[in-house]
Design an enzyme around this catalytic site. Structure first.
Site, PDB file in Angstrom:
ATOM      1  N   SER A   5      47.042  38.302  69.094  1.00  0.00           N
ATOM      2  CA  SER A   5      45.964  37.791  69.937  1.00  0.00           C
ATOM      3  C   SER A   5      46.062  38.316  71.353  1.00  0.00           C
ATOM      4  O   SER A   5      47.146  38.532  71.887  1.00  0.00           O
ATOM      5  CB  SER A   5      46.002  36.265  69.982  1.00  0.00           C
ATOM      6  OG  SER A   5      44.981  35.802  70.856  1.00  0.00           O
ATOM      7  N   LYS A  37      47.481  32.108  63.189  1.00  0.00           N
ATOM      8  CA  LYS A  37      46.473  32.860  63.953  1.00  0.00           C
ATOM      9  C   LYS A  37      45.062  32.345  63.635  1.00  0.00           C
ATOM     10  O   LYS A  37      44.205  32.253  64.518  1.00  0.00           O
ATOM     11  CB  LYS A  37      46.581  34.362  63.652  1.00  0.00           C
ATOM     12  CG  LYS A  37      45.507  35.215  64.331  1.00  0.00           C
ATOM     13  CD  LYS A  37      45.563  35.097  65.841  1.00  0.00           C
ATOM     14  CE  LYS A  37      44.698  36.011  66.653  1.00  0.00           C
ATOM     15  NZ  LYS A  37      43.366  36.320  66.282  1.00  0.00           N
ATOM     16  N   HIS A  50      44.663  29.253  65.577  1.00  0.00           N
ATOM     17  CA  HIS A  50      44.512  29.681  66.980  1.00  0.00           C
ATOM     18  C   HIS A  50      43.043  29.999  67.249  1.00  0.00           C
ATOM     19  O   HIS A  50      42.454  29.575  68.244  1.00  0.00           O
ATOM     20  CB  HIS A  50      45.393  30.923  67.235  1.00  0.00           C
ATOM     21  CG  HIS A  50      45.056  31.694  68.478  1.00  0.00           C
ATOM     22  ND1 HIS A  50      43.940  32.501  68.588  1.00  0.00           N
ATOM     23  CD2 HIS A  50      45.673  31.764  69.682  1.00  0.00           C
ATOM     24  CE1 HIS A  50      43.893  33.027  69.800  1.00  0.00           C
ATOM     25  NE2 HIS A  50      44.926  32.603  70.483  1.00  0.00           N
ATOM     26  N   ASN A  51      42.436  30.740  66.329  1.00  0.00           N
ATOM     27  CA  ASN A  51      41.037  31.125  66.525  1.00  0.00           C
ATOM     28  C   ASN A  51      40.095  29.930  66.427  1.00  0.00           C
ATOM     29  O   ASN A  51      39.099  29.861  67.145  1.00  0.00           O
ATOM     30  CB  ASN A  51      40.636  32.202  65.514  1.00  0.00           C
ATOM     31  CG  ASN A  51      41.158  33.567  65.912  1.00  0.00           C
ATOM     32  OD1 ASN A  51      42.163  33.676  66.616  1.00  0.00           O
ATOM     33  ND2 ASN A  51      40.489  34.614  65.488  1.00  0.00           N
ATOM     34  N   GLU A 108      40.297  28.379  69.630  1.00  0.00           N
ATOM     35  CA  GLU A 108      39.555  29.275  70.547  1.00  0.00           C
ATOM     36  C   GLU A 108      38.047  28.955  70.500  1.00  0.00           C
ATOM     37  O   GLU A 108      37.400  28.806  71.539  1.00  0.00           O
ATOM     38  CB  GLU A 108      39.819  30.723  70.113  1.00  0.00           C
ATOM     39  CG  GLU A 108      38.998  31.806  70.774  1.00  0.00           C
ATOM     40  CD  GLU A 108      39.284  33.189  70.135  1.00  0.00           C
ATOM     41  OE1 GLU A 108      40.460  33.589  70.072  1.00  0.00           O
ATOM     42  OE2 GLU A 108      38.328  33.862  69.705  1.00  0.00           O
TER      43      GLU A 108
HETATM   44  C1  6PG Z   1      42.180  37.047  69.641  1.00  0.00           C
HETATM   45  C2  6PG Z   1      40.796  36.775  69.101  1.00  0.00           C
HETATM   46  C3  6PG Z   1      40.334  37.806  68.143  1.00  0.00           C
HETATM   47  C4  6PG Z   1      38.970  37.489  67.545  1.00  0.00           C
HETATM   48  C5  6PG Z   1      37.846  37.579  68.504  1.00  0.00           C
HETATM   49  C6  6PG Z   1      36.469  37.547  67.879  1.00  0.00           C
HETATM   50  O1  6PG Z   1      42.993  36.166  69.451  1.00  0.00           O
HETATM   51  O2  6PG Z   1      42.411  38.103  70.229  1.00  0.00           O
HETATM   52  O3  6PG Z   1      40.813  35.552  68.433  1.00  0.00           O
HETATM   53  O4  6PG Z   1      41.282  37.893  67.113  1.00  0.00           O
HETATM   54  O5  6PG Z   1      38.759  38.397  66.525  1.00  0.00           O
HETATM   55  O6  6PG Z   1      37.962  36.602  69.456  1.00  0.00           O
HETATM   56  O7  6PG Z   1      36.226  36.401  67.154  1.00  0.00           O
HETATM   57  P1  6PG Z   1      34.727  36.010  66.759  1.00  0.00           P
HETATM   58  O8  6PG Z   1      33.960  37.287  66.608  1.00  0.00           O
HETATM   59  O9  6PG Z   1      34.827  35.278  65.487  1.00  0.00           O
HETATM   60  O10 6PG Z   1      34.204  35.196  67.900  1.00  0.00           O
END
Ligand code: 6PG
Length: 469
Positions: free
Chosen positions: A130, A184, A187-188, A191
């Site tokens: 990430s 991960k 984590h997303n 996010e």
């Molecule tokens: C990271 C992000 C990355 C992710 C993008 C796009 O940790 O660097 O989570 O892995 O792919 O943020 O995510 P979306 O296109 O689903 O918003």
């Protein structure tokens, strides 16, 4: 060519190129592979020293350049491409070689691939990476899982290239099988939740307090020096200051309000449902991206219903309420994601240490935030903490922030400003902290129409009633 390169990387897109340059910067010899000769040449040029960093479009040349056991990382789009690359590599590899999937692969795919490759003597593990392109270049947070001995062979490289929080590397072995990809994924999910909340607060400040882009920029910048300090708050502040490169004015006002997604947030929600773990702040963030995509329908519907006229709030007061509501909702979002991880850890036998997870999220990754310092402490005090809301580290802070969340959610409802991230966080809090919920009625209904039985408060056992009597 001599097989002297320490590390191989397949997929020289922006992330891959930046990651391999980072490896070389840390004095490991790295070799890249991509079918696109433009990307291969661009890397060689940027690497500027073929002793340290080289690349080829030929997969055999690539494999032969690597020292044994080979350490090959894939940074290619998740899905079928990962399988195709593995199929190409397999006949060229030797026993004990290591393949690391650094993409956002679905965790069950990682388990399937690891099992299939283990039969052939190849170690395969997933490592979530990430931090976006900049993170890959300057130090990402890395979340590896899988076979521990195989990871130990890659560990010196990962520890060198990862982000550092006060000198500590933001990478750690997380657990067997797909533990790295799973962490991960969550984590997303977190996010997504945090991004939704930052966007709702922006809407509130703009509509309720007439904040200009300059004021928004200043406000988020100020928050970024306090307990809300985080990568997402920092970049949000910078976004408000960005001029449009095509027209006059700020870029933020020209960007279409339809948010896309690649699926990791949705997977988090889907899997939370499978586990039976509530993560409504993440669920709604996914739904809001879907709802945002219905732009044409929204335009038609907007003309059918009048919105209440918005009653303004004094800017200083609103800023304070917003800071507290945002802090509250951020903590609740982390709480949900981490409770999902705690449950998944048991369900999939990952044996996660959530203190370590919180620690490796403190720098490099998209959800890095000051709050994680408290989260790491909360899990160091109690490894089996079921939820951040019951941690001493948070009880007083949440107690003092919740009233602002209530005021703003009520204000949003009254004034027609959608605040689903804030309100789902508040509802989660209210339900989680309610001793007696009205779900006794649902049990009664289930038993009434389907004889599904119920339990009682006052005695043990399973009961059924003939309700129609
Ligand atoms: C990271 C992000 C990355 C992710 C993008 C796009 O940790 O660097 O989570 O892995 O792919 O943020 O995510 P979306 O296109 O689903 O918003």
């Amino acid at each position: 060519m001599k097989s002297t390169f320490d590390f191989g990387l397949i997929g020289l897109g922006v992330m891959g190129r930046n990651f391999i340059l980072n490896v070389a910067d840390n004095n490991f010899k790295a070799y890249g592979h991509d079918l696109d000769d433009k990307k291969v040449n661009a890397l060689k040029e940027e690497g500027n020293n073929l002793e340290k960093i080289d690349a080829s479009t030929n997969i055999e040349t690539f494999v032969n350049a690597l020292s044994m056991p080979r350490k090959i990382m894939l940074l290619v789009p998740a899905g079928k491409i990962v399988d195709a690359v593995i199929d190409d590599l397999l006949p060229l590899l030797d026993k004990d070689d290591i393949i690391i999937d650094g993409g956002n692969s679905f965790f069950t795919d990682t388990d399937r691939r690891a099992d299939a490759l283990a039969d052939k003597g190849i170690h395969f593990f997933g490592a979530g990476v990430s931090g976006g392109a900049k993170g890959a270049r300057l130090g990402p947070s890395i979340m590896p899982g899988g076979n521990r001995e195989a990871y130990n062979k890659v560990k010196p490289i990962f520890e060198a290239v990862s982000a550092k929080y006060k000198g500590e590397p933001c990478v750690a072995y997380l657990g067997p099988k797909s533990a790295g990809n799973y962490v991960k994924m969550v984590h997303n999910g977190i996010e997504y939740g945090l991004m939704q909340i930052t966007s709702e607060i922006y809407d509130l400040l703009k509509k309720g307090g007439d904040f200009t882009n300059e004021q928004l920029h200043q406000t988020y910048a100020k928050w970024n020096t306090g307990r809300l300090q985080s990568f997402l708050v920092q970049i949000t502040s910078e976004i408000f200051a960005q001029n449009d490169h095509l027209e006059d004015g700020k870029l933020i006002d020209k960007i279409l309000d339809k948010a896309k997604q690649k699926g990791t947030g949705k997977w988090t929600s889907q899997n939370a449902m499978d586990l039976g773990i509530p993560v409504p702040s993440i669920d709604i963030a996914v739904s809001m991206r879907e709802l945002s995509a219905l732009k044409n329908e929204r335009i038609i519907a907007a003309n059918l219903y009048e919105k209440p006229s918005i009653e303004k709030i004094d800017a200083e007061k609103l800023e304070k309420l917003a800071e507290e509501a945002m802090y509250f909702s951020f903590v609740i979002t982390y709480a949900q994601g981490l409770s999902q991880l705690a449950d998944a850890s048991k369900e999939y036998a990952y044996d996660l240490d959530l203190e370590i997870v919180a620690k490796i999220w403190r720098a490099g990754c998209i959800i890095r935030a000051e709050i994680l310092t408290d989260i790491a402490i909360a899990f160091s005090v109690d490894k089996d903490l079921p939820n951040l809301l019951v941690s001493k580290q948070f009880v007083d802070k949440i107690r003092s922030a919740v009233s602002s969340a209530r005021q703003l959610v009520a204000y949003g409802a009254k004034n027609g400003i959608p605040l689903p991230g804030l309100s789902n966080s508040l509802t989660y809090f209210d339900a989680y902290t309610t001793n007696k919920l009205p779900l006794n009625l649902i049990q009664a209904q289930r038993d009434y129409f389907g004889s599904h039985t119920y339990e009682r408060l006052d005695r043990d056992g399973i009961f059924h009633t003939e309700w129609s009597d």
